[in-house]
Design a protein around this motif. Sequence first.
Motif, PDB file in Angstrom:
ATOM      1  N   VAL A 245      81.003  11.842  -5.064  1.00 26.53           N
ATOM      2  CA  VAL A 245      79.851  11.404  -5.959  1.00 26.53           C
ATOM      3  C   VAL A 245      80.302  11.449  -7.394  1.00 26.53           C
ATOM      4  O   VAL A 245      81.117  12.448  -7.823  1.00 26.53           O
ATOM      5  CB  VAL A 245      78.169  12.725  -6.338  1.00 26.53           C
ATOM      6  N   ARG A 246      80.074   9.929  -7.635  1.00 29.17           N
ATOM      7  CA  ARG A 246      80.665  10.540  -9.182  1.00 29.17           C
ATOM      8  C   ARG A 246      80.491  11.239 -10.566  1.00 29.17           C
ATOM      9  O   ARG A 246      78.773  10.969 -10.663  1.00 29.17           O
ATOM     10  CB  ARG A 246      81.219   8.731 -10.110  1.00 29.17           C
ATOM     11  N   ALA A 247      81.083  11.421 -11.124  1.00 23.38           N
ATOM     12  CA  ALA A 247      81.039  12.191 -12.097  1.00 23.38           C
ATOM     13  C   ALA A 247      81.261  12.438 -13.783  1.00 23.38           C
ATOM     14  O   ALA A 247      81.420  12.518 -14.715  1.00 23.38           O
ATOM     15  CB  ALA A 247      81.136  14.026 -11.806  1.00 23.38           C
ATOM     16  N   SER A 248      82.400  12.034 -13.358  1.00 22.04           N
ATOM     17  CA  SER A 248      83.435  11.279 -14.767  1.00 22.04           C
ATOM     18  C   SER A 248      82.455   9.748 -15.183  1.00 22.04           C
ATOM     19  O   SER A 248      82.528   8.913 -14.523  1.00 22.04           O
ATOM     20  CB  SER A 248      84.434  10.698 -13.239  1.00 22.04           C
ATOM     21  N   GLY A 249      83.146   9.801 -16.561  1.00 22.02           N
ATOM     22  CA  GLY A 249      82.431   9.397 -17.594  1.00 22.02           C
ATOM     23  C   GLY A 249      80.589   9.220 -17.462  1.00 22.02           C
ATOM     24  O   GLY A 249      79.770   9.020 -17.983  1.00 22.02           O
ATOM     25  N   GLU A 250      79.761  10.062 -16.686  1.00 23.56           N
ATOM     26  CA  GLU A 250      79.108  10.548 -16.373  1.00 23.56           C
ATOM     27  C   GLU A 250      77.681   9.766 -16.207  1.00 23.56           C
ATOM     28  O   GLU A 250      77.490   9.254 -16.698  1.00 23.56           O
ATOM     29  CB  GLU A 250      78.683  11.672 -17.871  1.00 23.56           C
ATOM     30  N   PRO A 251      77.657   8.757 -15.250  1.00 19.38           N
ATOM     31  CA  PRO A 251      77.435   7.286 -14.808  1.00 19.38           C
ATOM     32  C   PRO A 251      75.648   8.006 -15.316  1.00 19.38           C
ATOM     33  O   PRO A 251      74.935   8.810 -14.689  1.00 19.38           O
ATOM     34  CB  PRO A 251      77.389   6.987 -14.220  1.00 19.38           C
ATOM     35  N   SER A 252      74.796   7.009 -16.137  1.00 17.83           N
ATOM     36  CA  SER A 252      73.128   7.084 -15.647  1.00 17.83           C
ATOM     37  C   SER A 252      72.818   6.765 -15.095  1.00 17.83           C
ATOM     38  O   SER A 252      71.585   6.417 -15.027  1.00 17.83           O
ATOM     39  CB  SER A 252      72.313   6.547 -17.262  1.00 17.83           C
ATOM     40  N   PHE A 253      73.327   6.729 -13.496  1.00 15.85           N
ATOM     41  CA  PHE A 253      72.614   6.336 -12.429  1.00 15.85           C
ATOM     42  C   PHE A 253      73.152   6.878 -10.862  1.00 15.85           C
ATOM     43  O   PHE A 253      74.513   7.368 -11.514  1.00 15.85           O
ATOM     44  CB  PHE A 253      72.949   5.179 -12.156  1.00 15.85           C
ATOM     45  N   LEU A 254      73.139   6.961  -9.921  1.00 15.78           N
ATOM     46  CA  LEU A 254      73.973   7.840  -8.958  1.00 15.78           C
ATOM     47  C   LEU A 254      74.770   7.069  -8.457  1.00 15.78           C
ATOM     48  O   LEU A 254      74.330   5.860  -7.644  1.00 15.78           O
ATOM     49  CB  LEU A 254      72.629   8.307  -7.691  1.00 15.78           C
ATOM     50  N   SER A 255      75.971   6.983  -8.672  1.00 15.31           N
ATOM     51  CA  SER A 255      77.297   5.932  -8.123  1.00 15.31           C
ATOM     52  C   SER A 255      78.022   7.358  -7.076  1.00 15.31           C
ATOM     53  O   SER A 255      78.668   7.517  -7.138  1.00 15.31           O
ATOM     54  CB  SER A 255      78.057   5.834  -8.367  1.00 15.31           C
ATOM     55  N   VAL A 256      77.838   6.893  -5.772  1.00 11.49           N
ATOM     56  CA  VAL A 256      78.517   8.038  -4.665  1.00 11.49           C
ATOM     57  C   VAL A 256      79.388   5.970  -4.461  1.00 11.49           C
ATOM     58  O   VAL A 256      79.470   4.778  -3.267  1.00 11.49           O
ATOM     59  CB  VAL A 256      77.704   7.563  -3.616  1.00 11.49           C
ATOM     60  N   TRP A 257      81.269   6.429  -3.550  1.00  7.60           N
ATOM     61  CA  TRP A 257      81.260   5.544  -3.423  1.00  7.60           C
ATOM     62  C   TRP A 257      82.129   4.228  -3.623  1.00  7.60           C
ATOM     63  O   TRP A 257      82.203   3.747  -3.139  1.00  7.60           O
ATOM     64  CB  TRP A 257      81.834   5.456  -1.700  1.00  7.60           C
ATOM     65  N   GLY A 258      81.665   4.858  -5.878  1.00  9.02           N
ATOM     66  CA  GLY A 258      82.375   3.486  -5.921  1.00  9.02           C
ATOM     67  C   GLY A 258      80.318   2.187  -6.268  1.00  9.02           C
ATOM     68  O   GLY A 258      80.580   0.977  -6.603  1.00  9.02           O
ATOM     69  N   SER A 259      79.765   2.566  -5.677  1.00  9.17           N
ATOM     70  CA  SER A 259      78.358   1.956  -5.479  1.00  9.17           C
ATOM     71  C   SER A 259      77.951   2.030  -7.191  1.00  9.17           C
ATOM     72  O   SER A 259      78.372   1.980  -7.803  1.00  9.17           O
ATOM     73  CB  SER A 259      77.139   2.931  -4.295  1.00  9.17           C
ATOM     74  N   ASN A 260      77.522   0.588  -7.345  1.00  9.43           N
ATOM     75  CA  ASN A 260      76.466   0.141  -8.877  1.00  9.43           C
ATOM     76  C   ASN A 260      75.937   0.501  -8.776  1.00  9.43           C
ATOM     77  O   ASN A 260      75.093   1.517  -7.536  1.00  9.43           O
ATOM     78  CB  ASN A 260      76.959  -1.762  -9.183  1.00  9.43           C
ATOM     79  N   GLU A 261      75.471   0.523 -10.092  1.00  7.59           N
ATOM     80  CA  GLU A 261      73.671   0.915 -10.477  1.00  7.59           C
ATOM     81  C   GLU A 261      72.989   0.266  -9.489  1.00  7.59           C
ATOM     82  O   GLU A 261      72.655  -1.055  -9.936  1.00  7.59           O
ATOM     83  CB  GLU A 261      73.368   1.302 -12.109  1.00  7.59           C
ATOM     84  N   ARG A 295      68.903  16.078   0.118  1.00 10.78           N
ATOM     85  CA  ARG A 295      69.939  15.220   1.341  1.00 10.78           C
ATOM     86  C   ARG A 295      70.228  13.954   1.137  1.00 10.78           C
ATOM     87  O   ARG A 295      69.695  13.017   0.307  1.00 10.78           O
ATOM     88  CB  ARG A 295      68.795  15.014   2.496  1.00 10.78           C
ATOM     89  N   LEU A 296      71.805  13.481   0.578  1.00 14.99           N
ATOM     90  CA  LEU A 296      72.401  12.877  -0.062  1.00 14.99           C
ATOM     91  C   LEU A 296      72.974  12.340   1.952  1.00 14.99           C
ATOM     92  O   LEU A 296      73.981  12.944   2.472  1.00 14.99           O
ATOM     93  CB  LEU A 296      72.935  12.850  -0.815  1.00 14.99           C
ATOM     94  N   THR A 297      73.292  11.557   1.685  1.00  8.23           N
ATOM     95  CA  THR A 297      74.208  10.388   3.120  1.00  8.23           C
ATOM     96  C   THR A 297      74.564   9.100   2.232  1.00  8.23           C
ATOM     97  O   THR A 297      73.775   8.359   1.657  1.00  8.23           O
ATOM     98  CB  THR A 297      72.987   9.487   4.160  1.00  8.23           C
ATOM     99  N   LYS A 298      75.694   9.661   2.385  1.00  8.35           N
ATOM    100  CA  LYS A 298      76.821   8.838   1.676  1.00  8.35           C
ATOM    101  C   LYS A 298      77.400   7.671   1.987  1.00  8.35           C
ATOM    102  O   LYS A 298      77.886   6.685   1.361  1.00  8.35           O
ATOM    103  CB  LYS A 298      78.515   9.662   1.320  1.00  8.35           C
ATOM    104  N   ILE A 665      86.070  -1.010  -0.255  1.00 10.81           N
ATOM    105  CA  ILE A 665      86.354   0.473  -1.171  1.00 10.81           C
ATOM    106  C   ILE A 665      86.962   1.583  -0.050  1.00 10.81           C
ATOM    107  O   ILE A 665      86.371   1.239   1.397  1.00 10.81           O
ATOM    108  CB  ILE A 665      85.114   0.901  -1.790  1.00 10.81           C
ATOM    109  N   LYS A 666      88.231   2.440   0.255  1.00 14.05           N
ATOM    110  CA  LYS A 666      88.352   3.289   1.315  1.00 14.05           C
ATOM    111  C   LYS A 666      89.440   4.402   0.530  1.00 14.05           C
ATOM    112  O   LYS A 666      89.683   4.519  -0.600  1.00 14.05           O
ATOM    113  CB  LYS A 666      89.236   2.554   1.837  1.00 14.05           C
ATOM    114  N   GLY A 667      88.962   5.521   1.453  1.00 15.13           N
ATOM    115  CA  GLY A 667      89.521   6.607   0.844  1.00 15.13           C
ATOM    116  C   GLY A 667      88.807   7.383   1.799  1.00 15.13           C
ATOM    117  O   GLY A 667      88.536   7.497   2.878  1.00 15.13           O
ATOM    118  N   PHE A 668      89.432   9.028   1.210  1.00 18.00           N
ATOM    119  CA  PHE A 668      88.953  10.140   1.996  1.00 18.00           C
ATOM    120  C   PHE A 668      87.647  10.746   0.779  1.00 18.00           C
ATOM    121  O   PHE A 668      88.605  11.085  -0.518  1.00 18.00           O
ATOM    122  CB  PHE A 668      89.901  10.353   3.112  1.00 18.00           C
ATOM    123  N   ASP A 669      86.740  11.863   1.535  1.00 20.52           N
ATOM    124  CA  ASP A 669      86.312  13.257   0.708  1.00 20.52           C
ATOM    125  C   ASP A 669      86.657  14.187   1.471  1.00 20.52           C
ATOM    126  O   ASP A 669      86.951  13.933   2.825  1.00 20.52           O
ATOM    127  CB  ASP A 669      85.123  13.262   0.987  1.00 20.52           C
TER     128      ASP A 669
END
Length: 818
Positions: A245-261, A295-298, A665-669
């Motif tokens: 879950v992105r916190a950097s930049g404090e986006p004014s929407f829920l951004s998970v794994w690079g999802s846009n608004e 409950r968050l499903t990424k 988009i690929k990576g690991f949490d």
Amino acid sequence: MKRVLLAIIFIVTFFRISASEVVVVKYNSVPLNIALTQLSENYGISLSFDDRELSGYIITISGRFKSADEAIVRMLANLPLRLRKISGVWVISSVLAGKSTDSLKIKSDDKVLIEGVVMDAQTGERLPFALLTLMDKRFYSDRNGYFSFKESTAKNESLSYNAAVGYLGYNISNVTLTGASLNRIFLTPVSFTLDTVLVRHYLTSRSFQSGDSPASIRINHAIAKYLSGNGDNSVFNLLRLMPGVRASGEPSFLSVWGSNEGESLVKMDGYRLFAMNNFNEQISSVNPFLVKEVRLTKGAFSVNNGGASGSVAEIYGIDGNSSRPVVKANINNLTTNLFASVPTGSRSVVMAAYRQTYYNLYDVNKFNPYGKRPENSGSQASRDIFIIPDYLFRDANLRFKSTFGVDNTLTAGVYAAEDDFKYQFELGDLSYNAKETNRQYAFSLNINTKIGIPGKSDLSIFYSSNSLTADNIRRYRGQNLTSYITDNLIGESGAEFNHKIEVGKRNFMDFGLSVKNLFEGFNGDNADNQIYSIFINEKLVLDKFEGNVGMRLDSYLGKNYFQPRVAALFNLGYGIKLNAAYGIHNQFSGRIPYIDSDGNFSFLWKLFNGANIPVIKSEHLILGASYNNNGWLVSTEVFNRESEGTLKFSRNRGNIRIAEYSANIKGFDMMVNKEHQGSYIFVSTTFSSVNERLDNAENSTLKYNPAEIKAGLLLNFSPFFFSTTYVNGWGYRSSYQNISSDDTSSEKYSRLDISANYRFTKNRFVLNMGISILNLLNTLNSKYIDVVPNLPGSQSGYLNTYSQAIPFTPLLSLELNF
């Protein structure tokens, strides 16, 4: 110093002694099942009984008892009922029913239906998705706490079964389930306040749950209030610290794994929230007083959720206290939050909540003792400018919850919110006031009941809309700034039917259908489209394995979209679990970039038409592992997300346009969490690689590597709690990034928060006092606000408008519960 310590010990001892009171019971011609349920809610007693059977007994009793156990014995006196205590749970059964069961002849191939409901022993709240472990098999209750399954009677002629029941933030309870009756299971919170005695354990225990399903995180909302913040944003305050879950930049929407608004779906009791949090993340659009579970499903979420290509955050509301009125208030130096609930019958509750800010939240002259930030930022100050926003927010919730019949529920909710965002733009002698107003309205009605066929049915009717009115800075004309007006509406309404049934001994089937009307409006032009959906999921439960195979079909604008979903969970024992999931997801509405005929940039909520606005397709593949034992929680996911049909701003030879992109988009949490006696230390990380491809003859690509490291510490010295959280991120790109020729994706973001809280309880009264300091080090973190095109004298022809995400901000809060 010794005198101070003695005084503190004396005060604490006094309140502990004064909290011990007798149990007062007063019922006049009340059904026994209702009296026992209220007694359990008020005094935290775990009971199991047949609700239908006990409703036939009418009791009248009044008196004071030394304990709740003594009160139960007196209530059952002279009634043909058997009372037994099994693993801390009072089991009440009929003497006559027991005799008939003993003489009943059971065939070896018979099956018995086991059904029940899992509830909070203190408040009577139904607990969604509680885990039941029975003979090495795992079952979950539904979102209303109800469960049902069939078991063979070949080796169990007594029709009773031993099971372990667990829920996030509650002690695991070993219970005895009986067939042919509704089992009411009351779980005890890890810490709670009784009328007769103050129980102090670890209020913040069992706060995170991960690894029980692929890419899924469940959060005990009780811990959120002890983290840094003002209490109004506790929902997102905890989510932003989770991996992915992105916190950097404090986006004014829920951004998970690079999802846009707009790509991620946020649901509250069935209706959609188009903005989960507001400017600078200080206030969540979800009132924390109404939240039971998050409950968050990424990724690769279940078939009953559609219309999103990113993630799904499901927020479940409280049931309310059906035995007495409740009043709560949270007051801080930003907002006031009021909540009240009143029983409207023995099994119904009406709840209402209202919040509002009361002055400019982000005036740094008030909140930043180090002074005002420089107005200019960046290497080219002529086209980078800082602004100070002015912000007002208010919302209201009205909620009704009723239980009728054996275990049928009706839930209704109404939501309304408004936020006004303004800022003053100044450059030399030129100035202009820009503003943006969002108004969101939502409604939902849900009925969960049996309809005469095997299984349980769920019917939902919903409506949600968000209207945006903006007066944005346009461009220069001579020596003046002008503006352009935007009116944008987005919404959805419809109905959904879902039915769950057991097929065979170890198979469970979910199937349903929905009809949804999507509607939009832009500067007076309105449109609407319909989506017709059917979905089915088959769940297989074995001793150490759980598998789900499902399919969702969405019909939109005459085209069918097939979306298979599969998931598997392997329990290796010793707290080790492996999981995997795969899914295809389509999105039919969202927030896309827009350039008008005058060259102004903006983002609009629009319906996708499959032509110039393509339907987004996203393919998720997830592999995960977790370890949960002895206070340790270690979870990790490797993810790969392929998406196509995303629209973004694009720059080619100095010209700005809108282009269609595909992305990988690929990576690991990873999250490592250690809990000890209610205290936590945790670290979560996300490292990813993004490869964006422009879908045209140019075949250009853009690669970047966003990452975050987050850490937190919560010390439980109950009644005192101390916490600190830290976020460090880099590599994330702004939605306007492709407009600029500069690559600022490497700009770093960091923020350190601290807080201290005190909790006092006496009987039903709870007092929480807290102080938080956000951005303790006063780190300068920029946040994009707007882009002004056609700037004279600038080679790039645009002006970036920034605000500081969150400056040094002290917060005081006071919460009262009656």
